[in-house]
Design an enzyme around this catalytic site. Structure first.
Site, PDB file in Angstrom:
ATOM      1  N   GLY A   8       0.829  -1.205   0.000  1.00  0.00           N
ATOM      2  CA  GLY A   8       0.000   0.000   0.000  1.00  0.00           C
ATOM      3  C   GLY A   8       0.859   1.250   0.000  1.00  0.00           C
ATOM      4  N   SER A  35       4.393  -5.611  -3.598  1.00  0.00           N
ATOM      5  CA  SER A  35       4.180  -4.175  -3.737  1.00  0.00           C
ATOM      6  C   SER A  35       4.982  -3.410  -2.676  1.00  0.00           C
ATOM      7  CB  SER A  35       2.679  -3.868  -3.656  1.00  0.00           C
ATOM      8  OG  SER A  35       2.410  -2.563  -4.091  1.00  0.00           O
ATOM      9  N   TYR A  36       4.320  -2.552  -1.860  1.00  0.00           N
ATOM     10  CA  TYR A  36       5.070  -1.800  -0.849  1.00  0.00           C
ATOM     11  C   TYR A  36       5.622  -2.710   0.251  1.00  0.00           C
ATOM     12  CZ  TYR A  36       6.668   2.109   1.916  1.00  0.00           C
ATOM     13  OH  TYR A  36       7.480   3.001   2.602  1.00  0.00           O
ATOM     14  N   ASP A  50       2.838  -5.978 -15.207  1.00  0.00           N
ATOM     15  CA  ASP A  50       2.498  -4.970 -14.193  1.00  0.00           C
ATOM     16  C   ASP A  50       3.125  -3.638 -14.588  1.00  0.00           C
ATOM     17  OD1 ASP A  50       1.895  -3.533 -11.865  1.00  0.00           O
ATOM     18  OD2 ASP A  50       3.628  -4.341 -10.781  1.00  0.00           O
ATOM     19  N   HIS A  86       0.417  -7.266 -11.186  1.00  0.00           N
ATOM     20  CA  HIS A  86       0.955  -6.861  -9.889  1.00  0.00           C
ATOM     21  C   HIS A  86       0.753  -7.946  -8.833  1.00  0.00           C
ATOM     22  CE1 HIS A  86       2.496  -3.697  -7.314  1.00  0.00           C
ATOM     23  NE2 HIS A  86       1.503  -3.855  -6.470  1.00  0.00           N
TER      24      HIS A  86
END
Length: 478
Positions: free
Chosen positions: A92, A188-189, A398, A450
């Site tokens: 996020g 991701s994050y 992605d 992703h």
């Protein structure tokens, strides 16, 4: 004060032994009771077979401010006592590992396409490991704090410390897993969360007795934010090479933006807003998948907003799942907001989210999060030298954290190549490509966006199985 000899003799006194045994039994009983209280017997809409051994609940990570993290744990489908423990974190920052990772990517129970129930995932990662999902940081999903100011000072360091505290307490609640091989994973994050947590565990282990250490063996991250310069350089190059942006816009970005700077200039923000605008009609998280065109997603690119605000919104926008149903995240929220579901999961027991809906991602967390860590590559260098097993993988379609940027990041480590870039296979088809370095493996998953486990579940299961076993990805037709 008793002499050392006197103290030693007291240790073997029958009364001392009885009291110590009673104390140990009380501790074990308390652990058993806590573990039993967290068992989830059945969830609304759950298929009757196969049986799923699962637990969920809260671990307090800071009593003074009342911070508590929510977890969902699935034992391995077979021989859990012999399988490693794998922690999964979504990014996020501000997105739920329960809503995404567990319920729509790699857990054994997936929310169905209407949000009314669950389906068994035959490609669940708990075929290979005992699987632990954590909603982090506080304020995400069901995790909470009783001190609202906690939400205004979140950063990578606090997240790593809270997660480490969670792990220490979780192992006390589930001591049968304390000596299992432990791996950390995420996407991701979580490309920040995962290596920073691994570093904290590694450093704390140095000062603990062997029986108190967490048996950390390595980590694996997917489409992971790693280094701002390489990640954004890769984002722009991917958009240009996949015909999303024009030659002219590509040249403008390269002439205006210096991604080596931690803060973009006004001109760079403006031109990057133009890049993100090109993704308004397609899914940045999987450029070849259908776009989610719900009213909610359309609001993220409203024409009444400034370019800078639009760019920020596009940076943070919720993952709209692709594939057969590109608006899948709305069904996740419908299911998780059911009172019978929350009761079965032992979630929201404090009633703290009674005035708002549970959401897959929290905008307020994203907006207030201090993401000032520019690069985690120095941590990679340290942990490679420490001998941890490290893999980096990327879905190759992605556009948000493209494989191009991840390749730049890995190459920047300067590791010696052990085996050259080559394809790996599943069912007589190229499933992706990989390269092995001394201390690190990088792989791509062909046709995945992703969220690799959601887009390519069979390939992702082969990937995680190979990582956990420490074996090379399959290089022959099979």
């Amino acid at each position: 004060m008793a002499s050392p000899a006197r103290a030693q003799s007291l240790r073997y006194h029958p009364l001392f032994i009885i009291l110590a045994t009673l104390s140990l039994l009380q501790t074990v009983t308390a652990q058993d009771e806590q573990q039993a209280a967290d068992r989830v017997f059945f969830l609304p809409g759950q298929p009757r077979s196969p049986q799923v051994s699962q637990f969920s609940g809260y671990i307090i990570v800071e009593r003074h401010s009342g911070r508590a993290l929510f977890y969902w744990f699935f034992e391995a489908q077979k021989l859990p006592s012999q399988k490693p423990l794998l922690l999964w974190l979504n990014g996020g920052p501000g997105c739920s590992s329960v809503g995404f990772g567990a319920a729509s990517e790699l857990g054994p129970l997936m929310i169905n396409g209407s949000g009314t129930g669950l389906e068994f995932n035959k490609f669940a990662w708990n075929k290979e490991a005992n699987l632990l999902f954590l909603e982090s940081p506080v304020g995400v999903g069901f995790s909470y704090t009783n001190t609202s100011s906690d939400l205004d000072k979140l950063n990578d360091r606090i997240v790593a410390e809270d997660t480490y505290t969670f792990l220490v307490s979780w192992f006390k609640r589930f001591p049968q897993y304390k000596n299992h091989e432990f791996y950390i994973s995420g996407e991701s994050y979580a490309g920040h969360y995962v290596p920073q947590l691994a570093e904290v565990v590694y450093e704390r282990n140095k000062h603990l007795e062997t029986n108190q250490q967490i048996n950390l063996k390595g980590f694996i991250v997917g489409n992971a934010e790693t280094n701002d310069y390489y990640d954004y350089k890769g984002l722009v190059e991917f958009a240009w090479s996949h015909s999303v942006i024009s030659d002219l816009l590509y040249e403008r970005v390269n002439s205006i933006c210096d991604f080596r700077l931690s803060s973009w200039t006004k001109e760079c923000k403006h031109v990057m807003a133009s890049v993100y605008t090109q993704y308004d009609k397609i899914d940045i998280y999987n450029v070849y998948a259908p776009k989610c065109n719900t009213e909610e997603s359309a609001q993220l690119s409203t024409s009444n907003s400034t370019p800078d605000l639009n760019a920020k919104r596009r940076l943070r926008r919720i993952r709209m799942y692709s594939g057969y149903n590109p608006c899948y995240s709305t069904y996740i929220e419908d299911y998780m907001n059911r009172m019978d579901v929350q009761k079965s999961l032992h979630a929201n027991i404090s009633g703290w989210i009674k005035d708002r809906r549970w959401s897959v991602c929290s905008y307020s967390i994203f907006d207030n999060y201090d993401n000032s860590v520019f690069s985690v590559l120095p941590i990679y260098s340290k942990l490679v030298k420490a001998g941890l097993r490290i893999w980096v993988y990327s879905g190759d379609v992605d556009g948000r954290v493209p494989f191009i940027g991840s390749r730049y990041c890995v190459e920047a480590l300067g590791l010696a190549v052990k085996s050259q870039w080559q394809p790996w296979y599943l069912s007589n088809q190229v499933a992706g490509r990989f390269v092995e370095y001394e201390g690190l493996t990088m792989a791509t998953v062909r046709g995945a966006g992703h969220a690799v486990p959601q887009d390519k579940p069979a390939e992702s299961l082969v990937l995680i199985g190979s990582f956990l076993a420490g074996r090379q990805l399959p290089i022959g037709n099979n």
